[in-house]
Design an enzyme around this catalytic site. Structure first.
Site, PDB file in Angstrom:
ATOM      1  N   MET A 280       0.069 -27.581 -24.432  1.00  0.00           N
ATOM      2  CA  MET A 280       1.252 -28.441 -24.356  1.00  0.00           C
ATOM      3  C   MET A 280       0.927 -29.816 -24.941  1.00  0.00           C
ATOM      4  O   MET A 280       1.646 -30.791 -24.710  1.00  0.00           O
ATOM      5  CB  MET A 280       1.718 -28.565 -22.911  1.00  0.00           C
ATOM      6  CG  MET A 280       2.126 -27.199 -22.336  1.00  0.00           C
ATOM      7  SD  MET A 280       3.341 -27.279 -21.020  1.00  0.00           S
ATOM      8  CE  MET A 280       2.469 -28.244 -19.816  1.00  0.00           C
TER       9      MET A 280
ATOM     10  N   GLY B 201     -11.184 -30.671 -22.733  1.00  0.00           N
ATOM     11  CA  GLY B 201     -10.977 -29.306 -22.235  1.00  0.00           C
ATOM     12  C   GLY B 201     -10.359 -28.445 -23.331  1.00  0.00           C
ATOM     13  O   GLY B 201     -10.857 -27.357 -23.649  1.00  0.00           O
ATOM     14  N   HIS B 202      -9.278 -28.944 -23.941  1.00  0.00           N
ATOM     15  CA  HIS B 202      -8.649 -28.218 -25.050  1.00  0.00           C
ATOM     16  C   HIS B 202      -9.638 -28.062 -26.206  1.00  0.00           C
ATOM     17  O   HIS B 202      -9.698 -27.035 -26.856  1.00  0.00           O
ATOM     18  CB  HIS B 202      -7.420 -28.973 -25.582  1.00  0.00           C
ATOM     19  CG  HIS B 202      -6.322 -29.146 -24.595  1.00  0.00           C
ATOM     20  ND1 HIS B 202      -6.012 -30.357 -24.030  1.00  0.00           N
ATOM     21  CD2 HIS B 202      -5.443 -28.250 -24.071  1.00  0.00           C
ATOM     22  CE1 HIS B 202      -4.982 -30.213 -23.213  1.00  0.00           C
ATOM     23  NE2 HIS B 202      -4.621 -28.956 -23.211  1.00  0.00           N
TER      24      HIS B 202
ATOM     25  N   GLN C 141       8.764 -23.873 -17.824  1.00  0.00           N
ATOM     26  CA  GLN C 141       7.726 -23.787 -16.791  1.00  0.00           C
ATOM     27  C   GLN C 141       7.704 -25.015 -15.875  1.00  0.00           C
ATOM     28  O   GLN C 141       6.823 -25.142 -15.038  1.00  0.00           O
ATOM     29  CB  GLN C 141       6.349 -23.529 -17.411  1.00  0.00           C
ATOM     30  CG  GLN C 141       5.767 -24.656 -18.230  1.00  0.00           C
ATOM     31  CD  GLN C 141       4.503 -24.222 -18.967  1.00  0.00           C
ATOM     32  OE1 GLN C 141       4.560 -23.482 -19.945  1.00  0.00           O
ATOM     33  NE2 GLN C 141       3.348 -24.667 -18.503  1.00  0.00           N
TER      34      GLN C 141
ATOM     35  N   ASP D 257      -6.924 -23.754 -15.086  1.00  0.00           N
ATOM     36  CA  ASP D 257      -5.690 -23.111 -14.620  1.00  0.00           C
ATOM     37  C   ASP D 257      -6.027 -21.655 -14.308  1.00  0.00           C
ATOM     38  O   ASP D 257      -5.603 -20.731 -15.006  1.00  0.00           O
ATOM     39  CB  ASP D 257      -4.615 -23.208 -15.709  1.00  0.00           C
ATOM     40  CG  ASP D 257      -4.242 -24.643 -15.988  1.00  0.00           C
ATOM     41  OD1 ASP D 257      -3.769 -25.323 -15.065  1.00  0.00           O
ATOM     42  OD2 ASP D 257      -4.462 -25.110 -17.129  1.00  0.00           O
TER      43      ASP D 257
ATOM     44  N   GLN E  72      -3.215 -19.163 -13.777  1.00  0.00           N
ATOM     45  CA  GLN E  72      -2.563 -18.870 -15.062  1.00  0.00           C
ATOM     46  C   GLN E  72      -3.400 -17.869 -15.862  1.00  0.00           C
ATOM     47  O   GLN E  72      -2.871 -16.910 -16.424  1.00  0.00           O
ATOM     48  CB  GLN E  72      -2.395 -20.164 -15.855  1.00  0.00           C
ATOM     49  CG  GLN E  72      -1.981 -19.956 -17.306  1.00  0.00           C
ATOM     50  CD  GLN E  72      -1.624 -21.255 -17.995  1.00  0.00           C
ATOM     51  OE1 GLN E  72      -0.535 -21.770 -17.810  1.00  0.00           O
ATOM     52  NE2 GLN E  72      -2.525 -21.789 -18.809  1.00  0.00           N
TER      53      GLN E  72
ATOM     54  N   ILE F 217     -13.955 -28.202 -18.138  1.00  0.00           N
ATOM     55  CA  ILE F 217     -14.702 -29.361 -18.666  1.00  0.00           C
ATOM     56  C   ILE F 217     -14.400 -30.549 -17.750  1.00  0.00           C
ATOM     57  O   ILE F 217     -13.242 -30.775 -17.381  1.00  0.00           O
ATOM     58  CB  ILE F 217     -14.272 -29.691 -20.118  1.00  0.00           C
ATOM     59  CG1 ILE F 217     -14.449 -28.457 -21.016  1.00  0.00           C
ATOM     60  CG2 ILE F 217     -15.051 -30.883 -20.673  1.00  0.00           C
ATOM     61  CD1 ILE F 217     -15.875 -27.986 -21.220  1.00  0.00           C
TER      62      ILE F 217
ATOM     63  N   LYS G  98     -11.054 -32.337 -16.447  1.00  0.00           N
ATOM     64  CA  LYS G  98     -10.204 -32.947 -17.489  1.00  0.00           C
ATOM     65  C   LYS G  98      -8.805 -32.356 -17.420  1.00  0.00           C
ATOM     66  O   LYS G  98      -8.653 -31.135 -17.272  1.00  0.00           O
ATOM     67  CB  LYS G  98     -10.775 -32.661 -18.871  1.00  0.00           C
ATOM     68  CG  LYS G  98     -12.168 -33.196 -19.070  1.00  0.00           C
ATOM     69  CD  LYS G  98     -12.176 -34.363 -20.016  1.00  0.00           C
ATOM     70  CE  LYS G  98     -13.607 -34.825 -20.213  1.00  0.00           C
ATOM     71  NZ  LYS G  98     -13.692 -36.107 -20.887  1.00  0.00           N
ATOM     72  N   SER G  99      -7.806 -33.197 -17.542  1.00  0.00           N
ATOM     73  CA  SER G  99      -6.415 -32.744 -17.507  1.00  0.00           C
ATOM     74  C   SER G  99      -5.554 -33.793 -18.209  1.00  0.00           C
ATOM     75  O   SER G  99      -5.823 -34.995 -18.090  1.00  0.00           O
ATOM     76  CB  SER G  99      -5.966 -32.617 -16.052  1.00  0.00           C
ATOM     77  OG  SER G  99      -4.554 -32.556 -15.979  1.00  0.00           O
TER      78      SER G  99
HETATM   79  O1  PAF Z   1      -1.766 -24.237 -19.975  1.00  0.00           O
HETATM   80  C1  PAF Z   1      -0.842 -24.751 -20.652  1.00  0.00           C
HETATM   81  O2  PAF Z   1      -0.984 -25.780 -21.284  1.00  0.00           O
HETATM   82  C2  PAF Z   1       0.514 -24.045 -20.687  1.00  0.00           C
HETATM   83  O3  PAF Z   1       0.816 -23.471 -19.447  1.00  0.00           O
HETATM   84  C3  PAF Z   1       0.632 -23.009 -21.802  1.00  0.00           C
HETATM   85  C4  PAF Z   1      -0.334 -21.861 -21.623  1.00  0.00           C
HETATM   86  C5  PAF Z   1       0.392 -23.678 -23.157  1.00  0.00           C
HETATM   87  C6  PAF Z   1       2.045 -22.421 -21.825  1.00  0.00           C
HETATM   88  O4  PAF Z   1       3.010 -23.394 -22.036  1.00  0.00           O
END
Ligand code: PAF
EC number: 6.3.2.1
Length: 281
Positions: A30, A36-37, A61, A150, A153, A176, A184-185
Site C-alpha cells: 500500500m 520491511g517492504h 480493507q 502481518d 494476512q 524487520i 517497521k510499519s
Molecule cells: O499488506 C498490505 O500492505 C496489504 O494488505 C496488501 C497485501 C498490499 C493488500 O492491499
C-alpha cells in the site's frame, strides 16, 4: 523502471517477459515503503528475473472509522526506493481501475479471518483477499512476497492460494525491526515522539513471552498474562488483543504443543500497532 497505472500496461509488460521465458516476482504493497517492504523487494529481485511492485491503498480493507484517508502516501520516495532496488514495474492504479462502477464481487474466507485482527477489523480480510486475488490475476506472477509482521494476512493468503488453486508460490519474509525492536510499519509515522518511545513496549513484551516459552512454559494463559501485564505497565498503551493461536488455523490454543503464533495488537495513543513471533515446537 516503468510506473504504470492501468491493468493493460502491467499485462503487456508481463506478456513480453513471458515471451522471453522470464520469471516474475510480485510484491503487493500500500506504499509508503520502508525497510520491511525493501526486504520483500530485495528477495523478489534475488529470486526472479523481473519484479512488479503494486502500490494501492485498497479502500475495501479499511473499516468506516479507520485510517483510509490519512494513510501515508509518497509515490516519489517509493519510486526511487523501487528503482534503486531493481524493480521493473510499479503498478499504481487509481481506485476506479481496480473497482470500476458496478463492481460487486468479493472473496469471503471464513475460519482464519474471524480471530485476532478480524475481531476488531471485521471487513479487513475480505478486502485483502479480494484485492490480492485481483492483483494476482493482473500480474500473474510465479512468486508473491508478504511480510511475517502481518502474520494472519500471510496465513490467509497461503490458505486462499491453496483453496482456489492459484498457481503462485507465496513467500513469507521475516519481520524487520528498528534498532530498539519496534517492528517497521508505515503506521509508525503516526506516532508522536512520546508515543514512539512507548511503542517499544510491544516487542519488549513479546520478548518476555518468548523467554517464558523457551524456559518451558506451555500454558497459553500464563504467557498471555505475562505479556499483558508488561504492556499495561506502559501508560500510553491500550491492548486490543494478546493471543496465542495455531499457526495454520489461527484458532486459540490452551497448551502449546504445535507451532504457534503469539500475536498482539496494541493502541499507542490512537495508532494501532501489531507484532508477533512464531514458536516452532
Ligand atoms: O499488506 C498490505 O500492505 C496489504 O494488505 C496488501 C497485501 C498490499 C493488500 O492491499
Amino acid at each position: 523502471m516503468k510506473v504504470v497505472s492501468t491493468i493493460k500496461e502491467v499485462r503487456d509488460a508481463v506478456r513480453e517477459w513471458r515471451k522471453e521465458g522470464l520469471t516474475v516476482g510480485f510484491v503487493p504493497t500500500m506504499g509508503y515503503l520502508h525497510e520491511g517492504h525493501k526486504s520483500l523487494i530485495d528477495k523478489a529481485v534475488e529470486e526472479n528475473d523481473r519484479v512488479v511492485v503494486s502500490i494501492f491503498v485498497n479502500p475495501t480493507q479499511f473499516g468506516p472509522n479507520e485510517d483510509l484517508e490519512s494513510y501515508p502516501r509518497d509515490l516519489e520516495r517509493d519510486s526511487s526506493l523501487c528503482s534503486d532496488s531493481g524493480v521493473n514495474v510499479i503498478f499504481t492504479p487509481q481506485r476506479e481501475e481496480m473497482y470500476p462502477e458496478g463492481f460487486c464481487t468479493s472473496i469471503n474466507m471464513t475460519g482464519l479471518t474471524e480471530n485476532l485482527c478480524g475481531k476488531s477489523r471485521p471487513v479487513h480480510f475480505g478486502g485483502v483477499c479480494t484485492v490480492v486475488t485481483k492483483l494476482f490475476n493482473i500480474v500473474a506472477p510465479d512468486k508473491a512476497y508478504f511480510g511475517q509482521k502481518d502474520a494472519q494476512q500471510l496465513a490467509i493468503i497461503k490458505r486462499m492460494v491453496s483453496d482456489l488453486n492459484l498457481n503462485i508460490e507465496v513467500v513469507g519474509c521475516p519481520i524487520i525491526r528498528e534498532e530498539d525492536g519496534l517492528a517497521k510499519s508505515s503506521r509508525n509515522t503516526y506516532l508522536s515522539k512520546e508515543e514512539r518511545r512507548a511503542a517499544v513496549i510491544l516487542s519488549k513484551s513479546l520478548k518476555l513471552g518468548l523467554e517464558a516459552i523457551n524456559s518451558g512454559e506451555r500454558n497459553s494463559r500464563n504467557i498471555i498474562e505475562l505479556i499483558k501485564g508488561n504492556i499495561e505497565s506502559e501508560k500510553l498503551a491500550k491492548i486490543d488483543y494478546v493471543q496465542i493461536v495455531d499457526l495454520l488455523s489461527m484458532k486459540d490454543v490452551e497448551t502449546i504443543e504445535k507451532p504457534v503464533l503469539v500475536a498482539i495488537a496494541v493502541y499507542i495513543g490512537k495508532t494501532r500497532l501489531i507484532d508477533n513471533f512464531i514458536f516452532e515446537i
